[in-house]
Design an enzyme around this catalytic site. Structure first.
Site, PDB file in Angstrom:
ATOM      1  N   VAL A 115     -11.420  -5.962   3.282  1.00 15.95           N
ATOM      2  CA  VAL A 115     -11.249  -4.271   3.798  1.00 15.95           C
ATOM      3  C   VAL A 115     -10.952  -3.742   3.412  1.00 15.95           C
ATOM      4  CG1 VAL A 115     -12.344  -3.213   4.934  1.00 15.95           C
ATOM      5  CG2 VAL A 115     -13.251  -5.579   5.627  1.00 15.95           C
ATOM      6  N   GLY A 116     -10.703  -2.057   3.188  1.00 14.15           N
ATOM      7  CA  GLY A 116     -10.111  -1.380   2.593  1.00 14.15           C
ATOM      8  C   GLY A 116      -9.322  -1.445   1.454  1.00 14.15           C
ATOM      9  N   GLY A 117     -10.316  -2.066   0.849  1.00 13.92           N
ATOM     10  CA  GLY A 117      -9.735  -2.155  -0.954  1.00 13.92           C
ATOM     11  C   GLY A 117      -8.902  -2.530  -1.153  1.00 13.92           C
TER      12      GLY A 117
ATOM     13  N   VAL B 165       2.041   4.531 -12.081  1.00  9.74           N
ATOM     14  CA  VAL B 165       2.639   2.871 -11.346  1.00  9.74           C
ATOM     15  C   VAL B 165       4.147   2.993 -11.625  1.00  9.74           C
ATOM     16  CG1 VAL B 165       2.669   0.581 -10.866  1.00  9.74           C
ATOM     17  CG2 VAL B 165      -0.050   2.253 -10.972  1.00  9.74           C
TER      18      VAL B 165
ATOM     19  N   GLU C 267       7.800   2.706 -21.874  1.00  7.39           N
ATOM     20  CA  GLU C 267       6.743   2.533 -22.229  1.00  7.39           C
ATOM     21  C   GLU C 267       6.935   3.074 -23.345  1.00  7.39           C
ATOM     22  OE1 GLU C 267       4.001   4.492 -22.570  1.00  7.39           O
ATOM     23  OE2 GLU C 267       4.112   4.168 -20.725  1.00  7.39           O
TER      24      GLU C 267
ATOM     25  N   GLY D 290      -1.969  -0.339 -16.002  1.00  4.17           N
ATOM     26  CA  GLY D 290      -3.807  -0.614 -15.790  1.00  4.17           C
ATOM     27  C   GLY D 290      -4.757  -1.278 -15.083  1.00  4.17           C
TER      28      GLY D 290
ATOM     29  N   HIS E 192       6.028  32.842   6.144  1.00  3.05           N
ATOM     30  CA  HIS E 192       7.627  32.426   5.160  1.00  3.05           C
ATOM     31  C   HIS E 192       8.543  32.213   6.154  1.00  3.05           C
ATOM     32  CE1 HIS E 192      11.350  34.257   2.800  1.00  3.05           C
ATOM     33  NE2 HIS E 192      11.733  34.340   3.938  1.00  3.05           N
TER      34      HIS E 192
END
Length: 463
Positions: free
Chosen positions: A37-39, A180, A199, A265, A438
């Site tokens: 739950v929450g993924g 990431v 990369e 990815g 400010h």
């Protein structure tokens, strides 16, 4: 029969459930397990990584304490304590949502949700069938491998497995210089690891949505902190050796590391959930095809989040869930528009972008005006010891706001001041004539706007 069945209780799913409940709909959620739950964002992504990134940020601040008259006698790093604190936050958020859903009488059915027909979701393996007037698909995404780099949780880790580390690696290789990769490079470097970051493209953050200037600033800072950055480079081969891994890189060098982390990815979770059987169309990459209201090819079935496009961000999913539900209720004022999705990167700097870059605007034929203000002379940033970076606003010759790109302290929070003004259709003159407290970091938004509306007076020159 429910008004709405949501398949997936990640960011989009639970935000959608709360929004639908708020709007008077009866809702049911289907989620794989009580632990998921929450993924991905909550359990294996943005929440735990931001916890660790804040630790890295504090370690960097620690090095500046003497400037504030604070002299400490060193510190000790402890992965077990870091994990305990991180996991406590994740579990607390997860359990709070489950309790809140129970309090609101929103049922969560545990198992895999599979479409049987356009109004029926089967919960596997129990076989329980749920009927709904509408269905919202919010099944998220999964990690991917890269060539010969297959995650095994021992030598090669993906971003689901990295949380299981019990000690800081002495030396690690991170593959991928996107959001990431640069986040984990900063985290592990500040926690004492030697980091090699590769990369394959010619810059970090190789996205057209991120200005090259942001990439350049970040690369310079990471190098200053000791990260070994290799651009236009990838892994050719690797093999276990005594005390770690021997890795051959495409630049002709060889490096020895404790582990490899893949940050390259994710893929949408659209297989095996009954899409083909019911007739929900997908594109060649597996993403569900949706219109501006997040409606699929089946009118009463909607989709949100990672399964709708490669732009995989929790807040995009949450917003799309609300777009979909609003449309179910007959409203059309909220629409899916990836141009207004803020993109925030947390690394050695916070990097925030929304809308068009200068290059993108010129390619689209706009007569571009740009206002740039540095944090170098901002009094609040100087007080905080973080006066690095810039605010860059992109507008057209009529003052319409096209984009904003911020690199520096609290960039992710500052961006919202611009985002909502842009979404409201207000112009650069509105920002230039607004009042800002400010000292504040927000003053830079007003100053960059004045650069455009009244003309430039700062050091910044358009290049």
């Amino acid at each position: 029969m429910y008004d709405l069945i949501i398949v997936g209780a990640g960011s989009g799913g639970y935000e959608g459930a709360l929004y639908a409940h708020r709007r008077g709909m009866s809702v049911a959620l289907v989620e794989l397990s009580p632990e998921t739950v929450g993924g991905n964002c909550l359990n294996r992504g943005c929440i735990p990584s931001k916890y660790m990134r804040h630790g890295a940020y504090m370690l960097e601040k620690f090095q500046k304490l003497e400037d504030y008259g604070v002299f400490l006698k060193g510190y000790e790093l402890n992965m077990a304590s870091l994990r305990a604190g991180r996991d406590r936050v994740v579990i607390t958020i997860r359990e709070n949502f489950k309790k809140f859903a129970q309090h609101l009488r929103i049922p969560i059915f545990y198992g895999k949700g599979v479409l049987k027909d356009k109004n029926t979701v089967v919960v596997e393996p129990s076989g329980e069938e749920l009927k709904g007037r509408y269905i919202l698909l919010a099944t998220g995404s999964s990690t991917t491998s890269l060539g010969g780099l297959v995650p095994d949780g021992k030598h090669v880790y993906d971003t689901d497995q990295i949380w299981n580390l019990e000690k800081f690696p002495k030396r690690m290789l991170i593959v991928g210089g996107g959001a990431v990769g640069v986040e984990f490079a900063y985290i592990f470097r500040m926690y004492g690891s030697e980091v090699v970051l590769v990369e394959i493209r010619d810059r970090l953050l190789p996205s057209a949505d991120i200005p090259e200037e942001s990439s350049r600033y970040l690369a310079r800072k990471l190098k200053k902190l000791g990260v070994d950055i290799r651009l236009k480079t990838t892994v050719q081969s690797w093999e276990p050796c005594e005390g770690g891994l021997k890795v051959n890189l495409s630049d002709g060098t060889q490096t020895k590391v404790d582990l490899i982390l893949l940050g390259v990815g994710r893929r949408p979770n659209t297989e095996g959930i009954g899409l083909e059987e019911v007739g929900v169309e997908r594109d060649a990459k597996g993403f569900v095809k949706v219109n501006e209201f997040c409606q699929t090819s089946i009118p009463n079935i909607y989709a949100c989040g990672d399964i709708t496009s490669p732009l995989m961000l929790a807040h995009k999913s949450m917003y799309e869930a609300k777009v979909a539900i609003s449309h179910m209720l007959g409203e059309e004022d909220m629409r899916r528009d990836e141009r207004i999705v803020p993109k925030i990167i947390y690394s050695a700097y916070e990097i925030a972008s929304v809308g068009l870059t200068e290059d993108q605007a010129e390619e689209e034929g706009y007569e571009v005006k740009v206002g740039v203000v540095s944090f170098v002379s901002n009094p609040k940033a100087m007080d905080d010891g973080e006066n690095e970076g810039f605010v860059r606003i992109v507008a057209d010759e009529e003052g319409n706001l096209l984009g904003c790109h911020i690199l520096g302290p609290h960039a992710g929070e500052l961006l919202h001041q611009f985002l909502h003004v842009m979404k409201a259709g207000l112009k650069v003159d509105f920002l230039s004539k607004a009042m800002y407290s400010h000292p504040s970091l927000s003053e830079t938004i007003g100053q960059a706007s004045m650069e455009i509306h009244f003309g430039p007076i700062t050091w910044a020159k358009r290049h």
